[in-house]
Design a protein around this motif. Sequence first.
Motif, PDB file in Angstrom:
ATOM      1  N   VAL A  24      -8.102   0.803  -9.388  1.00 36.94           N
ATOM      2  CA  VAL A  24      -6.930  -0.081  -9.452  1.00 36.94           C
ATOM      3  C   VAL A  24      -5.956   0.428 -10.500  1.00 36.94           C
ATOM      4  O   VAL A  24      -4.745   0.534 -10.254  1.00 36.94           O
ATOM      5  CB  VAL A  24      -7.355  -1.541  -9.771  1.00 36.94           C
ATOM      6  N   SER A  28      -2.424   2.328  -9.550  1.00 33.33           N
ATOM      7  CA  SER A  28      -1.221   1.637 -10.012  1.00 33.33           C
ATOM      8  C   SER A  28      -0.327   2.574 -10.819  1.00 33.33           C
ATOM      9  O   SER A  28       0.894   2.512 -10.718  1.00 33.33           O
ATOM     10  CB  SER A  28      -1.587   0.420 -10.867  1.00 33.33           C
ATOM     11  N   LEU A  65     -11.019  -1.818  -1.797  1.00 30.54           N
ATOM     12  CA  LEU A  65     -10.134  -2.611  -2.655  1.00 30.54           C
ATOM     13  C   LEU A  65      -9.388  -3.659  -1.835  1.00 30.54           C
ATOM     14  O   LEU A  65      -9.225  -4.800  -2.253  1.00 30.54           O
ATOM     15  CB  LEU A  65      -9.132  -1.706  -3.384  1.00 30.54           C
ATOM     16  N   GLU A 104       1.336  -6.900  -7.372  1.00 35.64           N
ATOM     17  CA  GLU A 104       0.589  -6.344  -8.507  1.00 35.64           C
ATOM     18  C   GLU A 104      -0.090  -5.018  -8.167  1.00 35.64           C
ATOM     19  O   GLU A 104      -0.526  -4.291  -9.063  1.00 35.64           O
ATOM     20  CB  GLU A 104      -0.466  -7.353  -8.975  1.00 35.64           C
ATOM     21  N   ASN A 105      -0.193  -4.687  -6.887  1.00 30.76           N
ATOM     22  CA  ASN A 105      -0.877  -3.468  -6.437  1.00 30.76           C
ATOM     23  C   ASN A 105      -0.011  -2.756  -5.402  1.00 30.76           C
ATOM     24  O   ASN A 105      -0.370  -2.679  -4.229  1.00 30.76           O
ATOM     25  CB  ASN A 105      -2.252  -3.828  -5.854  1.00 30.76           C
ATOM     26  N   TYR A 107       0.526   0.181  -4.604  1.00 28.18           N
ATOM     27  CA  TYR A 107      -0.050   1.312  -3.872  1.00 28.18           C
ATOM     28  C   TYR A 107      -0.658   0.872  -2.533  1.00 28.18           C
ATOM     29  O   TYR A 107      -0.892   1.683  -1.642  1.00 28.18           O
ATOM     30  CB  TYR A 107      -1.117   2.022  -4.720  1.00 28.18           C
ATOM     31  N   VAL A 108      -0.924  -0.421  -2.379  1.00 31.34           N
ATOM     32  CA  VAL A 108      -1.524  -0.952  -1.153  1.00 31.34           C
ATOM     33  C   VAL A 108      -0.471  -1.131  -0.057  1.00 31.34           C
ATOM     34  O   VAL A 108      -0.780  -1.120   1.123  1.00 31.34           O
ATOM     35  CB  VAL A 108      -2.211  -2.307  -1.453  1.00 31.34           C
TER      36      VAL A 108
END
Length: 199
Positions: A24, A28, A65, A104-105, A107-108
């Motif tokens: 994570v 990030s 994740l 908040e993530n 990259y997803v």
Amino acid sequence: MEEKMGRRERKKMLSRQAILDAAVVVFSKKGFREASIADIMNGADLGTGTFYNYFQSKEELLVQLLGRLVKEVNTQVRDLQAEERPSCEILYKACMLMAKFLDENRYVMPLFLAAADHSGVPENVAEHKTVPTPGFKPLFEKILKEGQDKGEVRKDVPAELITEMFHSIYQATAFSKLEISFQENVAMKMKLLLDGIKA
């Protein structure tokens, strides 16, 4: 022997969790493509070779994740359904939980946006049988159909079409140039959509 096995299993579980947590942070900072397995394992304070005891690839790790998000949303939906909350409230809360996670993530986001047809999905992820993001569409569709059955959601528009609209909100927000936060942008769009589908 059982105690020894218990300790070994605990250690494996902690190592796996350390890898997920490190991923994570690394994803990030560097993004999915630029992050290396060595970066992730350095962050987890484990040897690089240890990675393959838990995951076959970086792509599989990303899928795991995303599995966290699927579990969180499903748990919240079940809790709200147990409280017999209105369908539109359940949809709003589930969608905002997803918005918070995506915000908040970041990259997803490419995997999430490519969920419908797997275009743009990082290499090898589409090969996994359990890419979690498409699992949201059946969940939303189920909530919408239940809402239609209860008379809470319009029946003149197919639940499948409304589900597509929910998914497209994230894409529209990801490319938005408005001077408002990602989550606020999603919330405003979500409220407009929910107002339009209420019976």
